[in-house]
Design a protein around this motif. Sequence first.
Motif, PDB file in Angstrom:
ATOM      1  N   THR A 209       0.817  -1.198   0.041  1.00  7.28           N
ATOM      2  CA  THR A 209       0.036  -0.068  -0.063  1.00  7.28           C
ATOM      3  C   THR A 209       0.775   1.180   0.147  1.00  7.28           C
ATOM      4  O   THR A 209       0.592   2.300  -0.898  1.00  7.28           O
ATOM      5  N   ARG A 210       2.030   1.246   0.773  1.00  9.57           N
ATOM      6  CA  ARG A 210       2.794   2.457   0.863  1.00  9.57           C
ATOM      7  C   ARG A 210       3.602   2.490  -0.400  1.00  9.57           C
ATOM      8  O   ARG A 210       3.635   3.711  -1.021  1.00  9.57           O
ATOM      9  N   VAL A 211       4.075   1.414  -1.065  1.00  6.60           N
ATOM     10  CA  VAL A 211       4.717   1.659  -2.340  1.00  6.60           C
ATOM     11  C   VAL A 211       3.815   2.060  -3.267  1.00  6.60           C
ATOM     12  O   VAL A 211       3.980   3.120  -4.369  1.00  6.60           O
ATOM     13  N   GLU A 212       2.706   1.558  -3.348  1.00 10.15           N
ATOM     14  CA  GLU A 212       1.320   2.137  -4.468  1.00 10.15           C
ATOM     15  C   GLU A 212       1.199   3.375  -4.258  1.00 10.15           C
ATOM     16  O   GLU A 212       0.870   4.317  -5.160  1.00 10.15           O
ATOM     17  N   GLU A 213       1.173   4.061  -2.967  1.00 12.14           N
ATOM     18  CA  GLU A 213       0.633   5.439  -2.831  1.00 12.14           C
ATOM     19  C   GLU A 213       1.795   6.347  -3.272  1.00 12.14           C
ATOM     20  O   GLU A 213       1.761   7.351  -3.758  1.00 12.14           O
ATOM     21  N   LYS A 214       3.082   5.969  -3.188  1.00 14.04           N
ATOM     22  CA  LYS A 214       4.456   6.706  -3.478  1.00 14.04           C
ATOM     23  C   LYS A 214       4.256   6.645  -5.032  1.00 14.04           C
ATOM     24  O   LYS A 214       4.651   7.634  -5.627  1.00 14.04           O
ATOM     25  N   ALA A 215       4.090   5.550  -5.464  1.00 10.95           N
ATOM     26  CA  ALA A 215       4.205   5.471  -6.991  1.00 10.95           C
ATOM     27  C   ALA A 215       2.865   6.340  -7.528  1.00 10.95           C
ATOM     28  O   ALA A 215       3.144   6.947  -8.637  1.00 10.95           O
ATOM     29  N   ASP A 216       1.805   6.493  -6.982  1.00  7.10           N
ATOM     30  CA  ASP A 216       0.689   7.375  -7.367  1.00  7.10           C
ATOM     31  C   ASP A 216       1.283   8.755  -7.281  1.00  7.10           C
ATOM     32  O   ASP A 216       0.874   9.522  -8.288  1.00  7.10           O
ATOM     33  N   GLU A 217       2.108   9.196  -6.467  1.00  6.95           N
ATOM     34  CA  GLU A 217       2.588  10.671  -6.190  1.00  6.95           C
ATOM     35  C   GLU A 217       3.696  10.957  -7.194  1.00  6.95           C
ATOM     36  O   GLU A 217       3.514  11.782  -8.018  1.00  6.95           O
ATOM     37  N   LEU A 218       4.195   9.865  -7.692  1.00  7.12           N
ATOM     38  CA  LEU A 218       5.325   9.904  -8.939  1.00  7.12           C
ATOM     39  C   LEU A 218       4.727  10.157 -10.161  1.00  7.12           C
ATOM     40  O   LEU A 218       5.257  10.927 -10.940  1.00  7.12           O
ATOM     41  N   VAL A 219       3.455   9.252 -10.296  1.00  7.04           N
ATOM     42  CA  VAL A 219       2.684   9.551 -11.593  1.00  7.04           C
ATOM     43  C   VAL A 219       2.250  10.823 -11.697  1.00  7.04           C
ATOM     44  O   VAL A 219       2.306  11.540 -12.897  1.00  7.04           O
ATOM     45  N   ARG A 220       1.700  11.540 -10.584  1.00  9.27           N
ATOM     46  CA  ARG A 220       1.151  12.737 -10.710  1.00  9.27           C
ATOM     47  C   ARG A 220       2.203  13.960 -11.036  1.00  9.27           C
ATOM     48  O   ARG A 220       2.276  14.902 -11.601  1.00  9.27           O
ATOM     49  N   ALA A 221       3.346  13.606 -10.412  1.00 11.45           N
ATOM     50  CA  ALA A 221       4.733  14.520 -10.505  1.00 11.45           C
ATOM     51  C   ALA A 221       5.018  14.488 -11.958  1.00 11.45           C
ATOM     52  O   ALA A 221       5.297  15.420 -12.661  1.00 11.45           O
ATOM     53  N   ALA A 222       5.237  13.392 -12.430  1.00 10.66           N
ATOM     54  CA  ALA A 222       5.659  13.219 -13.939  1.00 10.66           C
ATOM     55  C   ALA A 222       4.642  13.579 -14.897  1.00 10.66           C
ATOM     56  O   ALA A 222       5.161  14.261 -16.117  1.00 10.66           O
ATOM     57  N   GLU A 223       3.288  13.378 -14.482  1.00  9.44           N
ATOM     58  CA  GLU A 223       2.429  14.282 -15.474  1.00  9.44           C
ATOM     59  C   GLU A 223       2.321  15.851 -15.580  1.00  9.44           C
ATOM     60  O   GLU A 223       2.347  16.271 -16.670  1.00  9.44           O
ATOM     61  N   ALA A 224       2.627  16.362 -14.489  1.00  9.88           N
ATOM     62  CA  ALA A 224       2.818  17.617 -14.304  1.00  9.88           C
ATOM     63  C   ALA A 224       3.862  18.407 -14.777  1.00  9.88           C
ATOM     64  O   ALA A 224       3.939  19.292 -15.550  1.00  9.88           O
ATOM     65  N   ALA A 225       5.088  17.385 -14.621  1.00 12.69           N
ATOM     66  CA  ALA A 225       6.193  17.840 -15.177  1.00 12.69           C
ATOM     67  C   ALA A 225       6.498  17.666 -16.794  1.00 12.69           C
ATOM     68  O   ALA A 225       7.166  18.422 -17.485  1.00 12.69           O
ATOM     69  N   HIS A 226       5.811  16.699 -17.395  1.00 17.83           N
ATOM     70  CA  HIS A 226       5.989  16.286 -18.658  1.00 17.83           C
ATOM     71  C   HIS A 226       4.655  16.221 -19.261  1.00 17.83           C
ATOM     72  O   HIS A 226       4.181  15.298 -19.768  1.00 17.83           O
ATOM     73  N   ILE A 227       3.833  17.259 -19.512  1.00 22.37           N
ATOM     74  CA  ILE A 227       2.554  17.358 -20.233  1.00 22.37           C
ATOM     75  C   ILE A 227       2.635  16.410 -21.618  1.00 22.37           C
ATOM     76  O   ILE A 227       1.651  15.766 -21.711  1.00 22.37           O
ATOM     77  N   HIS A 228       3.604  16.658 -22.273  1.00 18.65           N
ATOM     78  CA  HIS A 228       3.685  16.057 -23.831  1.00 18.65           C
ATOM     79  C   HIS A 228       4.274  14.922 -23.547  1.00 18.65           C
ATOM     80  O   HIS A 228       5.568  14.915 -24.574  1.00 18.65           O
ATOM     81  N   GLY A 229       4.134  13.805 -22.858  1.00 21.22           N
ATOM     82  CA  GLY A 229       5.065  12.886 -22.788  1.00 21.22           C
ATOM     83  C   GLY A 229       5.455  11.897 -23.663  1.00 21.22           C
ATOM     84  O   GLY A 229       6.462  11.594 -24.306  1.00 21.22           O
ATOM     85  N   ARG A 230       4.404  11.620 -24.685  1.00 21.39           N
ATOM     86  CA  ARG A 230       4.246  10.998 -25.859  1.00 21.39           C
ATOM     87  C   ARG A 230       5.117  11.270 -26.941  1.00 21.39           C
ATOM     88  O   ARG A 230       5.679  10.660 -27.501  1.00 21.39           O
ATOM     89  N   THR A 231       5.303  12.671 -26.927  1.00 17.06           N
ATOM     90  CA  THR A 231       6.069  13.496 -28.176  1.00 17.06           C
ATOM     91  C   THR A 231       7.407  13.765 -27.724  1.00 17.06           C
ATOM     92  O   THR A 231       8.073  14.413 -28.481  1.00 17.06           O
ATOM     93  N   HIS A 232       7.924  13.297 -26.516  1.00 21.72           N
ATOM     94  CA  HIS A 232       9.035  13.605 -26.011  1.00 21.72           C
ATOM     95  C   HIS A 232      10.374  13.043 -26.792  1.00 21.72           C
ATOM     96  O   HIS A 232      10.122  11.980 -27.493  1.00 21.72           O
ATOM     97  N   GLN A 233      11.208  13.909 -27.195  1.00 19.71           N
ATOM     98  CA  GLN A 233      12.497  13.413 -28.064  1.00 19.71           C
ATOM     99  C   GLN A 233      13.584  13.567 -26.806  1.00 19.71           C
ATOM    100  O   GLN A 233      13.792  14.315 -26.255  1.00 19.71           O
TER     101      GLN A 233
END
Length: 85
Positions: A24-48
Amino acid sequence: MSWKWEYAFGAEEAARTAPANFLTRVEEKADELVRAAEAAHIHGRTHQGTDPKGGDIIVPGGMFTYQVVLRRERVYVVQITYLGF
């Protein structure tokens, strides 16, 4: 939201035997990492270029190692280590 996290390699196997409260703790932190990555890399699929460096996260009971893959919009948990503390 297209960003997600998932277990990769041997981490999925290790997750089958780890205690539920640790996972549960691992999954909570992984969820936080996802939110941070999404905010920092809005256009992830087009990243070069290269992906950012992953890291280690300490959680109660152990730790896990992750890697962000921008073009897949994924945070991969590549290793979990349950130490029981």
